[in-house]
Design a protein around this motif. Sequence first.
Motif, short mmCIF file in Angstrom:
data_model
loop_
_atom_site.label_atom_id
_atom_site.label_comp_id
_atom_site.label_asym_id
_atom_site.label_seq_id
_atom_site.Cartn_x
_atom_site.Cartn_y
_atom_site.Cartn_z
N ARG A 1 -10.77 12.50 -11.33
CA ARG A 1 -10.29 12.83 -10.18
C ARG A 1 -9.25 11.74 -9.85
N ARG A 2 -7.73 12.11 -9.53
CA ARG A 2 -6.74 10.85 -9.50
C ARG A 2 -6.02 11.31 -8.44
N ILE A 3 -5.84 10.17 -7.62
CA ILE A 3 -5.25 10.27 -6.48
C ILE A 3 -3.75 9.88 -6.59
N THR A 4 -2.89 10.92 -6.31
CA THR A 4 -1.24 10.65 -6.53
C THR A 4 -0.98 9.76 -5.61
N VAL A 5 -0.01 8.87 -6.11
CA VAL A 5 0.56 7.90 -5.22
C VAL A 5 1.45 8.77 -4.06
N ASP A 6 1.57 8.46 -2.85
CA ASP A 6 2.31 9.04 -1.72
C ASP A 6 2.38 8.16 -0.64
N GLU A 7 2.84 8.74 0.23
CA GLU A 7 3.32 7.73 1.52
C GLU A 7 2.22 7.52 2.30
N ASN A 8 0.79 8.24 2.14
CA ASN A 8 -0.19 7.98 2.84
C ASN A 8 -1.26 7.43 1.91
N ASN A 9 -0.82 7.33 0.37
CA ASN A 9 -1.92 6.42 -0.29
C ASN A 9 -0.97 5.69 -1.21
N PRO A 10 -0.54 4.73 -0.92
CA PRO A 10 0.59 3.80 -1.58
C PRO A 10 -0.05 3.20 -2.60
N MET A 11 -1.34 2.85 -2.95
CA MET A 11 -1.85 2.10 -4.17
C MET A 11 -2.65 3.18 -5.07
N SER A 12 -2.36 2.86 -6.24
CA SER A 12 -2.57 3.65 -7.42
C SER A 12 -4.12 4.01 -7.25
N ASP A 13 -4.97 3.05 -6.98
CA ASP A 13 -6.29 3.23 -6.78
C ASP A 13 -6.67 2.39 -5.53
N PRO A 14 -8.00 3.00 -4.96
CA PRO A 14 -8.31 1.83 -3.81
C PRO A 14 -8.56 0.55 -4.14
N ASP A 15 -9.15 0.47 -5.56
CA ASP A 15 -9.55 -0.83 -6.07
C ASP A 15 -8.61 -2.09 -6.13
N GLN A 16 -7.32 -1.48 -5.97
CA GLN A 16 -6.13 -2.73 -6.01
C GLN A 16 -6.37 -3.30 -4.75
N TRP A 17 -7.06 -2.87 -3.48
CA TRP A 17 -7.21 -3.76 -2.32
C TRP A 17 -8.29 -4.67 -2.82
N GLU A 18 -9.28 -4.53 -3.72
CA GLU A 18 -10.25 -5.43 -3.95
C GLU A 18 -9.75 -6.69 -4.77
N ALA A 19 -8.97 -6.23 -5.72
CA ALA A 19 -8.18 -6.98 -6.53
C ALA A 19 -7.35 -7.98 -5.68
N ASP A 20 -6.64 -7.43 -4.67
CA ASP A 20 -5.77 -8.22 -3.66
C ASP A 20 -6.59 -9.09 -3.02
N LEU A 21 -7.72 -8.94 -2.67
CA LEU A 21 -8.91 -9.48 -1.94
C LEU A 21 -9.38 -10.91 -2.74
#
Length: 333
Positions: A45-65
Motif C-alpha cells: 500500500r503506497r500513500i500518494t503524496v498530496d496536500e494532506n500527506n506531504p511526506m512520501s512515507d511517515p518514516d521520513q519524520w523519524e529520519a528527520d528526528l
Amino acid sequence: VSNVPKWCSRRRRSPEFDSRVYPAVCAGNPVTVAGNARILFGKGRRITVDENNPMSDPDQWEADLERRYPPAEQGEQSVSEFRNYQAEARPSVKAFYRLNHQHQTFDFVKQKRQQFLSLERQRMGVWEAMEFLNTLVDDSDPDTELSQIEHLLQAAEAIRADGHPRWFILTGLIHDLGKILCLFGEPQWAVVGDTFPVGCAYSANIVYHEFFRENPDWGHPVYSTECGIYQRHAGLENVMMSWGHDEYLYHVTKPYLPIEAQYMIRYHSFYPGHRENAYQHLFSEQDHQLFEGVRKFNSYDLYSKSDERPDIEKLKPFYMDLIAEFFPSELAW
C-alpha cells in the motif's frame, strides 16, 4: 472511520506475508481514503503524496528526528545548530509539521478518541498487525528501504542484545504498530510527529512552534494558558495528548503490559517532554520516575536502525513465543 470499507475475505499472497486487503482491492481498484490520499495496491500500500500527506512515507519524520537529535557521541546540538536544522529541513517535513500544528486541537483529539478508542475496527494478533503494517511501502524507494517488520525487529533485537527484560524487548517490537492508522485512512499528521498536551498552551520547545499560530486553540482563553484545563502536577495520566500512533497503540495494549511499557509506548514521541524537559508543571512524581525508562527506550527507537536486514524467519519463533507470553491470540483494534 465510517466510510472505511470492511475487510475483504480474500487474501493476496506475497513472499513475506499474507495480508488482508480492502474490498476495492478485490475489484482491482485503488481506494481513496481520508485526506484525499490514494492507497495503491500491488507490492504494497503506497500513500500518494498530496496536500494532506506531504511526506512520501511517515518514516521520513523519524529520519528527520535523527537529524534533530544526533547520537550522544556526536554531541548535543547548540541553539544555533537547532535553528539551522529547522531552516534546512526537507520542505515535505516542514509542510507536515505545519499541518500537524494547525490541526491538532483539543476538539480534534476528543473526536479522534471517540472515533478510534472503541477499538471495534478489527480483531487481529500482534504478528498479524505487524504484517498489516508491513504493507505500507515508501514511494520514494520501495525496493531498497527496509520493511516495517525489519525496523521493528531491529529495535527489539538491540534491546534484547543489551539484556533487558522480556517486556522491554516486546515493547521494542510493537511500539510503532499504531502506525496502522495510516492504513485506516488517517493523514500523516494524525499518525506520526512529536506529541504534546492539548487543552493548554503549546510549549515553545515544540519544533516549529510558530506554526501553532494557525491553530484555533492558540488564542483560546483557557487552552492558551500554561495549565489550561489541568491542575498543576496533575500527572500525565490526566492530560490529553495530541492524537497519533502512540496514543492509539497505548489503548490497544495497555491491559496486557506493565506500566513501564505503557509509558514507553504512550510517550515515546513526546520529545518536548523527554528531550526538551517541557511541561514539567504537569508532571507527577510517577511521571518523573517512569520517564527515565522512556528516555532509555528512546535511544533504541532512534538509533537501532541499520542497513543490515534481520532474518525474519529465524527470529519469528522467539518473538511469537514472546508475544504469546503477554498477549492473547487476538487484540481489539
